[in-house]
Design an enzyme around this catalytic site. Structure first.
Site, PDB file in Angstrom:
ATOM      1  N   CYS A  76       0.859  -1.180   0.000  1.00 21.26           N
ATOM      2  CA  CYS A  76       0.000   0.000   0.000  1.00 21.26           C
ATOM      3  C   CYS A  76       0.901   1.237   0.000  1.00 21.26           C
ATOM      4  CB  CYS A  76      -0.886  -0.011   1.253  1.00 21.26           C
ATOM      5  SG  CYS A  76      -1.984   1.419   1.358  1.00 21.26           S
ATOM      6  N   HIS A 131      -9.068  -3.483  -2.651  1.00 24.74           N
ATOM      7  CA  HIS A 131      -8.131  -2.784  -1.757  1.00 24.74           C
ATOM      8  C   HIS A 131      -8.486  -1.292  -1.687  1.00 24.74           C
ATOM      9  CE1 HIS A 131      -3.759  -2.019  -0.399  1.00 24.74           C
ATOM     10  NE2 HIS A 131      -4.248  -0.816  -0.646  1.00 24.74           N
ATOM     11  N   GLU A 132      -8.731  -0.682  -2.851  1.00 26.65           N
ATOM     12  CA  GLU A 132      -9.014   0.760  -2.892  1.00 26.65           C
ATOM     13  C   GLU A 132     -10.371   1.070  -2.259  1.00 26.65           C
ATOM     14  OE1 GLU A 132      -6.502   2.431  -3.421  1.00 26.65           O
ATOM     15  OE2 GLU A 132      -5.335   0.863  -4.392  1.00 26.65           O
ATOM     16  N   HIS A 173     -10.162   1.325   1.380  1.00 24.30           N
ATOM     17  CA  HIS A 173      -9.669   2.624   1.852  1.00 24.30           C
ATOM     18  C   HIS A 173     -10.819   3.607   2.064  1.00 24.30           C
ATOM     19  CE1 HIS A 173      -5.332   2.406   1.948  1.00 24.30           C
ATOM     20  NE2 HIS A 173      -5.227   1.976   0.704  1.00 24.30           N
TER      21      HIS A 173
HETATM   22 NI    NI Z   1      -3.562   1.102  -0.146  1.00 22.18          NI
END
Ligand code: NI
Length: 187
Positions: free
Chosen positions: A110, A152-153, A156
């Site tokens: 990341c 993953h995004e 966030h």
């Molecule tokens: Ni990330």
């Protein structure tokens, strides 16, 4: 326009925006300018994805660019779903509408966690609904690294990082590095 996009930088764990649930965004010139800057920052850092909270903006927006990997051509043929994208993608207010396939492990990094990678299990196939930069609703399905990147995004945008999802072994491996990042932020 109130944001000076040239001043935007990738922020490191543990900043507040990385822990917060981001708010929906509406498409306008400022959002377009921020997205362009995010692509620039992502590419400059040689990343494959970047979410707005990583530049300190609590917006439901991310950019991704997972270039085709010549070694994975066979995998793409088998799956018939995209595993990469030819050019950078920008998505607003993305939602995963369907998870499919088995959980698969992969060592993820990341841009807000330099020097840290950890094994994260995620569903192999996802369907995502989002708005593109023209304000059009798109529904896309992917697998492989592209599907992983989107997940993953989107994590966030909900204040979730790989630190929250990595296996116990990876957690132990990174414990001291994570602690030193937390200490550095307090100084
Ligand atoms: Ni990330």
């Amino acid at each position: 326009m109130t944001i000076n996009t040239a001043k935007l930088r990738i922020e490191l764990y543990p900043t507040q925006a990385l822990k917060s649930k981001a708010k929906p965004v509406e498409i306008n010139d400022e959002v377009r300018a921020v997205a362009a800057r995010m692509i620039e920052l992502m590419q400059g850092a040689q990343g494959i994805g970047l979410a707005a909270p990583q530049i300190g903006l609590s917006w439901r927006l991310f950019v991704a660019h997972v270039p085709p990997d010549p070694d994975l051509e066979d995998e793409e043929e088998i799956s018939e779903l995209p595993v990469s994208c030819e050019s950078p993608q920008v998505f607003l207010n993305p939602v995963i509408t369907e998870f499919a396939g088995d959980l698969e492990p992969y060592d993820e990094g990341c841009l807000s966690l330099p020097g840290i990678t950890g094994e994260v299990n995620r569903p192999a196939i996802v369907t995502m609904k989002a708005l593109d930069l023209d304000g059009n609703e798109v529904t896309l399905k992917a697998t492989g690294l592209l599907a992983r990147c989107w997940q993953h995004e989107i994590d966030h945008l909900d204040g979730v990082m790989i630190l929250d999802k990595m296996t116990q072994m990876s957690r132990l491996k990174n414990r001291s590095r994570v602690k030193s990042m937390e200490k550095a932020a307090k100084r």
